[in-house]
Design a protein around this motif. Structure first.
Motif, PDB file in Angstrom:
ATOM      1  N   MET A  20      24.202   8.354 -20.773  1.00  0.00           N
ATOM      2  CA  MET A  20      23.913   7.646 -22.150  1.00  0.00           C
ATOM      3  C   MET A  20      24.960   8.031 -23.305  1.00  0.00           C
ATOM      4  SD  MET A  20      20.481   6.719 -24.422  1.00  0.00           S
ATOM      5  CE  MET A  20      19.683   5.757 -22.999  1.00  0.00           C
ATOM      6  N   GLU A  21      25.583   7.152 -23.927  1.00  0.00           N
ATOM      7  CA  GLU A  21      26.270   7.442 -25.115  1.00  0.00           C
ATOM      8  C   GLU A  21      25.388   7.545 -26.413  1.00  0.00           C
ATOM      9  OE1 GLU A  21      29.791   5.298 -27.845  1.00  0.00           O
ATOM     10  OE2 GLU A  21      29.448   4.650 -25.738  1.00  0.00           O
ATOM     11  N   ASP A  28      14.875  10.535 -25.929  1.00  0.00           N
ATOM     12  CA  ASP A  28      14.325  11.006 -24.658  1.00  0.00           C
ATOM     13  C   ASP A  28      15.324  11.274 -23.564  1.00  0.00           C
ATOM     14  OD1 ASP A  28      11.828  10.490 -24.979  1.00  0.00           O
ATOM     15  OD2 ASP A  28      11.608   8.565 -24.779  1.00  0.00           O
ATOM     16  N   ASP A  29      16.467  10.508 -23.563  1.00  0.00           N
ATOM     17  CA  ASP A  29      17.803  11.015 -22.544  1.00  0.00           C
ATOM     18  C   ASP A  29      18.058  12.105 -22.863  1.00  0.00           C
ATOM     19  OD1 ASP A  29      19.717   9.344 -20.629  1.00  0.00           O
ATOM     20  OD2 ASP A  29      20.604  10.749 -22.009  1.00  0.00           O
ATOM     21  N   ALA A  30      18.334  12.437 -24.347  1.00  0.00           N
ATOM     22  CA  ALA A  30      18.789  13.953 -24.433  1.00  0.00           C
ATOM     23  C   ALA A  30      17.752  15.208 -23.928  1.00  0.00           C
ATOM     24  CB  ALA A  30      19.295  13.989 -26.120  1.00  0.00           C
ATOM     25  N   LEU A  31      16.593  14.764 -24.065  1.00  0.00           N
ATOM     26  CA  LEU A  31      15.799  15.699 -23.686  1.00  0.00           C
ATOM     27  C   LEU A  31      15.622  16.001 -22.216  1.00  0.00           C
ATOM     28  CD1 LEU A  31      12.624  14.849 -26.013  1.00  0.00           C
ATOM     29  CD2 LEU A  31      13.943  16.857 -26.170  1.00  0.00           C
ATOM     30  N   GLU A  32      15.790  14.828 -21.494  1.00  0.00           N
ATOM     31  CA  GLU A  32      15.824  15.081 -20.142  1.00  0.00           C
ATOM     32  C   GLU A  32      17.313  15.547 -19.610  1.00  0.00           C
ATOM     33  OE1 GLU A  32      14.340  14.416 -16.092  1.00  0.00           O
ATOM     34  OE2 GLU A  32      13.442  14.173 -18.149  1.00  0.00           O
ATOM     35  N   HIS A  33      18.205  15.444 -20.444  1.00  0.00           N
ATOM     36  CA  HIS A  33      19.313  16.048 -19.994  1.00  0.00           C
ATOM     37  C   HIS A  33      19.420  17.579 -20.249  1.00  0.00           C
ATOM     38  CE1 HIS A  33      23.707  16.389 -19.024  1.00  0.00           C
ATOM     39  NE2 HIS A  33      23.973  17.022 -20.120  1.00  0.00           N
ATOM     40  N   ASP A  48      20.758  24.456 -17.380  1.00  0.00           N
ATOM     41  CA  ASP A  48      20.307  25.784 -17.326  1.00  0.00           C
ATOM     42  C   ASP A  48      21.108  26.742 -18.393  1.00  0.00           C
ATOM     43  OD1 ASP A  48      18.637  25.399 -15.258  1.00  0.00           O
ATOM     44  OD2 ASP A  48      20.363  25.773 -13.715  1.00  0.00           O
ATOM     45  N   ASP A  49      22.187  25.760 -18.996  1.00  0.00           N
ATOM     46  CA  ASP A  49      22.763  26.564 -20.052  1.00  0.00           C
ATOM     47  C   ASP A  49      22.051  26.589 -21.405  1.00  0.00           C
ATOM     48  OD1 ASP A  49      25.290  27.498 -18.489  1.00  0.00           O
ATOM     49  OD2 ASP A  49      26.112  25.701 -18.925  1.00  0.00           O
ATOM     50  N   VAL A  50      21.185  25.519 -21.572  1.00  0.00           N
ATOM     51  CA  VAL A  50      20.393  25.528 -22.660  1.00  0.00           C
ATOM     52  C   VAL A  50      19.007  26.420 -22.404  1.00  0.00           C
ATOM     53  CG1 VAL A  50      19.014  23.821 -24.049  1.00  0.00           C
ATOM     54  CG2 VAL A  50      21.265  23.101 -23.161  1.00  0.00           C
ATOM     55  N   ARG A  51      18.931  27.293 -23.435  1.00  0.00           N
ATOM     56  CA  ARG A  51      17.767  28.014 -23.528  1.00  0.00           C
ATOM     57  C   ARG A  51      16.940  27.528 -24.429  1.00  0.00           C
ATOM     58  NH1 ARG A  51      19.249  34.047 -21.350  1.00  0.00           N
ATOM     59  NH2 ARG A  51      20.275  33.526 -19.302  1.00  0.00           N
ATOM     60  N   VAL A  52      17.381  27.097 -25.406  1.00  0.00           N
ATOM     61  CA  VAL A  52      16.533  26.938 -26.949  1.00  0.00           C
ATOM     62  C   VAL A  52      17.119  25.458 -27.589  1.00  0.00           C
ATOM     63  CG1 VAL A  52      15.725  27.562 -29.248  1.00  0.00           C
ATOM     64  CG2 VAL A  52      16.261  29.269 -27.471  1.00  0.00           C
ATOM     65  N   LEU A  53      16.259  24.769 -27.976  1.00  0.00           N
ATOM     66  CA  LEU A  53      16.299  23.440 -28.502  1.00  0.00           C
ATOM     67  C   LEU A  53      15.908  23.392 -30.081  1.00  0.00           C
ATOM     68  CD1 LEU A  53      17.162  20.274 -28.350  1.00  0.00           C
ATOM     69  CD2 LEU A  53      14.658  20.037 -27.686  1.00  0.00           C
ATOM     70  N   MET A  59       4.969  13.897 -27.029  1.00  0.00           N
ATOM     71  CA  MET A  59       4.178  14.500 -25.817  1.00  0.00           C
ATOM     72  C   MET A  59       5.455  15.267 -24.877  1.00  0.00           C
ATOM     73  SD  MET A  59       1.156  14.985 -26.454  1.00  0.00           S
ATOM     74  CE  MET A  59       1.076  16.083 -25.286  1.00  0.00           C
ATOM     75  N   ARG A  60       6.706  14.556 -25.039  1.00  0.00           N
ATOM     76  CA  ARG A  60       7.733  15.080 -24.130  1.00  0.00           C
ATOM     77  C   ARG A  60       8.216  16.041 -24.749  1.00  0.00           C
ATOM     78  NH1 ARG A  60       7.848   9.496 -22.170  1.00  0.00           N
ATOM     79  NH2 ARG A  60       8.986   8.840 -23.829  1.00  0.00           N
ATOM     80  N   ILE A  61       8.394  16.171 -26.202  1.00  0.00           N
ATOM     81  CA  ILE A  61       8.706  17.404 -27.082  1.00  0.00           C
ATOM     82  C   ILE A  61       7.827  18.558 -26.840  1.00  0.00           C
ATOM     83  CG2 ILE A  61       9.245  17.911 -29.517  1.00  0.00           C
ATOM     84  CD1 ILE A  61      10.109  15.197 -30.211  1.00  0.00           C
ATOM     85  N   TRP A  62       6.509  18.342 -27.156  1.00  0.00           N
ATOM     86  CA  TRP A  62       5.576  19.229 -26.650  1.00  0.00           C
ATOM     87  C   TRP A  62       5.355  19.987 -25.302  1.00  0.00           C
ATOM     88  CZ3 TRP A  62       1.737  21.988 -28.806  1.00  0.00           C
ATOM     89  CH2 TRP A  62       0.707  22.730 -28.122  1.00  0.00           C
ATOM     90  N   ASP A  63       5.806  19.240 -24.336  1.00  0.00           N
ATOM     91  CA  ASP A  63       5.875  19.627 -22.903  1.00  0.00           C
ATOM     92  C   ASP A  63       7.396  19.966 -22.749  1.00  0.00           C
ATOM     93  OD1 ASP A  63       3.346  19.132 -22.188  1.00  0.00           O
ATOM     94  OD2 ASP A  63       3.625  16.906 -21.647  1.00  0.00           O
ATOM     95  N   PHE A  64       8.359  20.172 -23.314  1.00  0.00           N
ATOM     96  CA  PHE A  64       9.680  20.583 -23.191  1.00  0.00           C
ATOM     97  C   PHE A  64       9.600  21.846 -22.612  1.00  0.00           C
ATOM     98  CE2 PHE A  64      13.908  21.923 -24.167  1.00  0.00           C
ATOM     99  CZ  PHE A  64      14.689  20.809 -23.400  1.00  0.00           C
ATOM    100  N   PRO A  65      10.083  22.162 -21.539  1.00  0.00           N
ATOM    101  CA  PRO A  65       9.928  23.613 -20.785  1.00  0.00           C
ATOM    102  C   PRO A  65      10.559  24.863 -21.616  1.00  0.00           C
ATOM    103  CG  PRO A  65      11.457  22.388 -19.450  1.00  0.00           C
ATOM    104  CD  PRO A  65      10.831  21.309 -20.541  1.00  0.00           C
TER     105      PRO A  65
END
Length: 266
Positions: free
Chosen positions: A1-2, A37-42, A47-52, A95-101
């Protein structure tokens, strides 16, 4: 997604996603939420992303939902469709932010209002600039029972949350820190640097162990009733925003509310 309504910038193992509608005080359009939402899923699968870090470009974190966009959408929906749509996009987004691993940090400056407040409160940690302020005026301005995800009592305590919501007022960053909602308050010019330094320190931790630790910490809140309470309130919110009282307020003053929201966030 752009991406148009958010920005997406990686620095080493830290990803900063920002609301990117500064001319609209970073109000959350339907497109912005879809991009988030798209960015969170990406990011979840990178694996390079460790903190958001979640922030906002320009003066404000977010003035909340885009009322013009939202009310236009509501006009075409039945009550049932409204419930389904908000469950997926508003409650679902929180909730997707709350559940972001991976660990998340809200980087808040200026206005953090209603749905913006909901997004920030869904993060693990919060860093705010000295000029940041927080408000959920939905009860007074629209006749609805707060926002879709009622995180306030979990981060402020019941007494302070009741005062904030009952009065429709606001709290400063310093008050938020005193009540335990905010981890750090820093000068505006130091906000990005301080938050990035904090994120980079967290990113040094072993990533798999960090994921498991966050899951245990979130499960602690869930065992205490967090998820059940959030879901129960969502149904109450949806009913309250479908009542005659709600629509009388909206139909009488929608234009005034939109204009007032712009002024209060300017």
């Amino acid at each position: 997604m752009e991406y148009n309504d958010i920005s997406y910038e990686k620095t080493g193992n830290v990803l900063r996603i920002c609301h990117n509608r500064p001319d609209k005080s970073n109000a959350q359009s339907t497109r912005l939420l879809a991009e988030l939402d798209d960015a969170l899923e990406h990011a979840k699968n990178d694996d390079d992303v460790r903190v958001l870090i979640l922030g906002g470009t320009g003066k404000h974190f977010s003035a909340g939902h885009d009322l013009v966009d939202g009310l236009k959408l509501r006009g075409d929906y039945t009550v049932e469709q409204h419930w389904q749509w908000e469950q997926e996009h508003f409650l679902g987004n929180a909730m997707r932010i709350w559940d972001f691993p991976k660990p998340t940090i809200a980087e808040v400056s200026g206005a953090c209002i209603a749905a913006g407040f909901m997004v920030a409160n869904s993060c693990d940690l919060m860093v705010a600039s000295e000029d940041a302020y927080f408000s959920d005026p939905v009860l007074h301005s629209m006749g609805a029972a707060s926002v879709e995800a009622l995180v306030h009592p979990w981060v402020l305590g019941l007494r302070k949350a009741k005062e904030l919501l009952y009065t429709g007022g606001r709290i400063s960053a310093q008050e938020g820190k005193e009540w335990g909602m905010i981890n750090h308050v820093v000068p505006r010019e130091e906000l990005e640097t301080f938050t990035m330094k904090l994120a980079q320190q967290i990113a040094k931790a072993p990533p798999n162990a960090m994921r498991m630790l966050k899951r245990s910490l979130n499960r602690t809140a869930d065992i205490q009733g967090y998820r059940n309470a959030i879901n129960a309130h969502f149904d109450t919110h949806t009913v309250s925003s479908s009542t005659k009282e709600f629509w009388d307020i909206v139909n009488k003053g929608a234009a005034h509310m939109v204009e007032g929201g712009k002024k209060s966030s300017s």
